[in-house]
Design a protein around this motif. Structure first.
Motif, PDB file in Angstrom:
ATOM      1  N   LEU A  72      -6.396 -19.334 -12.966  1.00 44.26           N
ATOM      2  CA  LEU A  72      -5.540 -18.529 -13.834  1.00 44.26           C
ATOM      3  C   LEU A  72      -4.245 -18.150 -13.123  1.00 44.26           C
ATOM      4  N   SER A  73      -3.221 -17.908 -13.917  1.00 42.50           N
ATOM      5  CA  SER A  73      -1.938 -17.471 -13.359  1.00 42.50           C
ATOM      6  C   SER A  73      -1.699 -15.980 -13.607  1.00 42.50           C
ATOM      7  N   ASN A  74      -2.714 -15.291 -14.080  1.00 39.53           N
ATOM      8  CA  ASN A  74      -2.556 -13.879 -14.438  1.00 39.53           C
ATOM      9  C   ASN A  74      -2.349 -12.996 -13.217  1.00 39.53           C
ATOM     10  N   GLN A  75      -1.712 -11.834 -13.464  1.00 42.50           N
ATOM     11  CA  GLN A  75      -1.577 -10.845 -12.403  1.00 42.50           C
ATOM     12  C   GLN A  75      -2.948 -10.230 -12.124  1.00 42.50           C
ATOM     13  N   CYS A  76      -3.240 -10.058 -10.848  1.00 46.57           N
ATOM     14  CA  CYS A  76      -4.559  -9.574 -10.427  1.00 46.57           C
ATOM     15  C   CYS A  76      -4.383  -8.412  -9.464  1.00 46.57           C
ATOM     16  N   LEU A  77      -5.064  -7.294  -9.727  1.00 47.67           N
ATOM     17  CA  LEU A  77      -4.966  -6.109  -8.882  1.00 47.67           C
ATOM     18  C   LEU A  77      -6.350  -5.657  -8.434  1.00 47.67           C
ATOM     19  N   TYR A  78      -6.421  -5.152  -7.210  1.00 44.87           N
ATOM     20  CA  TYR A  78      -7.638  -4.503  -6.730  1.00 44.87           C
ATOM     21  C   TYR A  78      -7.667  -3.095  -7.310  1.00 44.87           C
ATOM     22  N   CYS A  79      -8.837  -2.606  -7.724  1.00 41.84           N
ATOM     23  CA  CYS A  79      -8.927  -1.357  -8.479  1.00 41.84           C
ATOM     24  C   CYS A  79      -8.340  -0.157  -7.735  1.00 41.84           C
ATOM     25  N   GLN A  80      -8.411  -0.145  -6.388  1.00 40.53           N
ATOM     26  CA  GLN A  80      -7.900   1.027  -5.666  1.00 40.53           C
ATOM     27  C   GLN A  80      -6.387   1.186  -5.796  1.00 40.53           C
ATOM     28  N   ILE A  81      -5.694   0.110  -6.129  1.00 39.86           N
ATOM     29  CA  ILE A  81      -4.238   0.197  -6.273  1.00 39.86           C
ATOM     30  C   ILE A  81      -3.849   1.038  -7.490  1.00 39.86           C
ATOM     31  N   LEU A  82      -4.779   1.225  -8.424  1.00 39.48           N
ATOM     32  CA  LEU A  82      -4.471   1.998  -9.633  1.00 39.48           C
ATOM     33  C   LEU A  82      -3.991   3.405  -9.301  1.00 39.48           C
ATOM     34  N   PHE A 123      -1.972   4.315  -7.164  1.00 40.16           N
ATOM     35  CA  PHE A 123      -0.536   4.347  -6.877  1.00 40.16           C
ATOM     36  C   PHE A 123       0.295   4.243  -8.149  1.00 40.16           C
ATOM     37  N   LEU A 124      -0.328   3.763  -9.217  1.00 36.92           N
ATOM     38  CA  LEU A 124       0.416   3.482 -10.437  1.00 36.92           C
ATOM     39  C   LEU A 124       0.448   4.645 -11.411  1.00 36.92           C
ATOM     40  N   ASP A 125      -0.449   5.604 -11.234  1.00 33.51           N
ATOM     41  CA  ASP A 125      -0.541   6.706 -12.190  1.00 33.51           C
ATOM     42  C   ASP A 125      -1.041   7.947 -11.447  1.00 33.51           C
ATOM     43  N   ASP A 126      -0.267   9.013 -11.483  1.00 34.55           N
ATOM     44  CA  ASP A 126      -0.657  10.240 -10.793  1.00 34.55           C
ATOM     45  C   ASP A 126      -2.002  10.765 -11.266  1.00 34.55           C
ATOM     46  N   GLY A 127      -2.338  10.490 -12.508  1.00 36.35           N
ATOM     47  CA  GLY A 127      -3.606  10.964 -13.035  1.00 36.35           C
ATOM     48  C   GLY A 127      -4.812  10.298 -12.414  1.00 36.35           C
ATOM     49  N   LEU A 128      -4.592   9.192 -11.700  1.00 33.57           N
ATOM     50  CA  LEU A 128      -5.691   8.459 -11.083  1.00 33.57           C
ATOM     51  C   LEU A 128      -5.843   8.752  -9.599  1.00 33.57           C
ATOM     52  N   LYS A 129      -4.992   9.598  -9.049  1.00 29.63           N
ATOM     53  CA  LYS A 129      -5.051   9.850  -7.609  1.00 29.63           C
ATOM     54  C   LYS A 129      -6.367  10.481  -7.189  1.00 29.63           C
ATOM     55  N   TRP A 138      -9.139   9.968  -8.595  1.00 31.14           N
ATOM     56  CA  TRP A 138     -10.252   9.080  -8.927  1.00 31.14           C
ATOM     57  C   TRP A 138     -10.886   8.485  -7.675  1.00 31.14           C
ATOM     58  N   ASN A 139     -10.074   8.176  -6.668  1.00 35.28           N
ATOM     59  CA  ASN A 139     -10.597   7.550  -5.459  1.00 35.28           C
ATOM     60  C   ASN A 139     -11.013   8.622  -4.471  1.00 35.28           C
ATOM     61  N   GLY A 140     -12.312   8.720  -4.197  1.00 37.33           N
ATOM     62  CA  GLY A 140     -12.836   9.833  -3.407  1.00 37.33           C
ATOM     63  C   GLY A 140     -12.309   9.934  -1.993  1.00 37.33           C
ATOM     64  N   ASP A 141     -12.162   8.799  -1.272  1.00 38.83           N
ATOM     65  CA  ASP A 141     -11.764   8.916   0.136  1.00 38.83           C
ATOM     66  C   ASP A 141     -10.253   8.981   0.316  1.00 38.83           C
ATOM     67  N   LYS A 142      -9.499   8.501  -0.662  1.00 37.31           N
ATOM     68  CA  LYS A 142      -8.029   8.560  -0.635  1.00 37.31           C
ATOM     69  C   LYS A 142      -7.451   7.939   0.635  1.00 37.31           C
ATOM     70  N   ALA A 143      -8.174   7.000   1.239  1.00 43.09           N
ATOM     71  CA  ALA A 143      -7.748   6.444   2.521  1.00 43.09           C
ATOM     72  C   ALA A 143      -6.403   5.734   2.433  1.00 43.09           C
ATOM     73  N   LEU A 144      -6.182   4.994   1.336  1.00 40.75           N
ATOM     74  CA  LEU A 144      -4.937   4.253   1.237  1.00 40.75           C
ATOM     75  C   LEU A 144      -3.753   5.182   1.042  1.00 40.75           C
ATOM     76  N   LEU A 145      -3.930   6.191   0.208  1.00 37.18           N
ATOM     77  CA  LEU A 145      -2.849   7.165   0.009  1.00 37.18           C
ATOM     78  C   LEU A 145      -2.542   7.888   1.311  1.00 37.18           C
ATOM     79  N   ASP A 146      -3.572   8.293   2.030  1.00 39.40           N
ATOM     80  CA  ASP A 146      -3.374   8.995   3.290  1.00 39.40           C
ATOM     81  C   ASP A 146      -2.640   8.121   4.292  1.00 39.40           C
ATOM     82  N   SER A 147      -2.965   6.843   4.336  1.00 37.32           N
ATOM     83  CA  SER A 147      -2.335   5.937   5.287  1.00 37.32           C
ATOM     84  C   SER A 147      -0.831   5.863   5.068  1.00 37.32           C
ATOM     85  N   LEU A 148      -0.437   5.720   3.818  1.00 37.50           N
ATOM     86  CA  LEU A 148       0.979   5.611   3.520  1.00 37.50           C
ATOM     87  C   LEU A 148       1.701   6.935   3.715  1.00 37.50           C
ATOM     88  N   GLY A 149       1.078   8.017   3.276  1.00 37.78           N
ATOM     89  CA  GLY A 149       1.728   9.320   3.345  1.00 37.78           C
ATOM     90  C   GLY A 149       1.880   9.861   4.743  1.00 37.78           C
TER      91      GLY A 149
END
Length: 304
Positions: free
Chosen positions: A33-43, A45-51, A53-64
């Motif tokens: 397929l040529s469709n766009q594909c995302l890993y669920c944890q990236i969600l 970053f796309l919507d403040d309401g989903l921050k 949702w991810n219990g460990d928040k490791a990716l957000l913490d890494s960037l911040g």
């Protein structure tokens, strides 16, 4: 649940991969397929309401906290015992800062170049010794104990097994019923003995310490409960590794066992766990390896 095949996916459909081993699934999708594909944890970053949702928040913490942790990350490389460890850490950090899954694939491939890819018992890093006393923290269904038996050829002295989820504990008891000299403890491992709230304790899955958890589980400190001098301690306890190490400090200082510790549950675990152990001045050599084609599976080995 309806199940579809790739021919039924529309051109503009967004595919979200909900698996820890996301790179392997991404590659399968890319082949057809040529469709766009995302890993669920990236969600998150796309919507403040989903921050939340991810219990460990490791990716957000890494960037911040990149600038906050910059010197800590530098010290990791200085402590690495081999070039493979440096490359694995480099890949993990590059993934966290770019979200490009190719870095995870590279970390996995680099881990498997010089070892056998056996998580916790990598032949390129760790070797069995006579009279092994193995401490399995986060024993799950007994799968790591079975891997330990293969690692030692069944020649060992004793095994300590810890698991707070009674569902998983009971499965482990069944799976290991023919294994000798196992001391089973239905409890989590932490800095001190007590009772904590737990999420997932009654589920057939991974659980973790959570102040909002609906279950209560017993917690023990290894310093107070392990009667033998351990030769090998493994920890995969969903983010409680740093606390558990503090509760095993005297045992580790006295025995200098091999350590295999998960360092991916929280972003700062990558350096805080190494820094804690290194502060005990036990002359360990430090190795990093990564065993999955996803975000999980990064292990710190401490070899005396």
């Amino acid at each position: 649940m309806p199940v579809i095949n790739p021919d039924m996916v529309n051109t503009n459909d967004l595919i979200i991969v909900c698996s820890r081993s996301f790179r392997e699934i991404e590659k399968q999708i890319e082949r057809t397929l040529s469709n766009q594909c995302l890993y669920c944890q990236i969600l998150q970053f796309l919507d403040d309401g989903l921050k939340e949702w991810n219990g460990d928040k490791a990716l957000l913490d890494s960037l911040g906290n990149l600038d906050v942790y910059r010197e800590n990350y530098k010290r990791i490389f200085q402590k690495c015992a081999d070039e493979t460890s440096k490359e694995v850490v480099d890949c993990i950090l590059n993934y966290r800062f770019t979200m490009k899954s190719a870095w995870i694939q590279k970390a996995y491939d680099r881990t498997n170049e010089n070892g056998d890819g056996v998580e916790y018992f990598d032949s390129g890093v760790v070797e069995p010794q006579n009279g092994e006393v193995f401490v399995d923290c986060g024993g799950y269904i007994g799968d790591t104990v079975l891997a330990f038996l293969n690692f030692t050829g069944g020649i060992y002295k004793k095994i300590y097994y810890f698991e707070p989820s009674m569902v998983l504990y009971n499965k482990a008891k069944e799976n290991l019923k023919d294994v000798r000299d196992v001391i089973f403890t239905p409890a989590g491992v932490g800095e001190k003995a007590g009772v904590l709230s737990f999420a997932g304790a009654g589920q057939d899955d991974f659980g973790h310490i959570d102040e909002d958890g609906t279950e209560s589980v017993d917690i023990v400190a290894l310093d107070e409960i392990v009667a033998d001098q351990p030769t090998f301690i493994k920890m995969d306890i969903e983010g409680a590794e740093l606390s558990a190490l503090k509760g095993a400090a005297e045992l580790i200082k006295k025995s200098r066992p091999k350590l295999a510790i998960c360092v991916y549950h929280k972003s700062e675990d990558l350096f805080e766990i190494l820094e804690l152990i290194d502060s005990w001045q036990l002359n360990y050599k430090y190795y990093f390896r990564h065993y999955t084609k996803g975000f999980s599976g990064t292990i710190l080995y401490c070899i005396p």
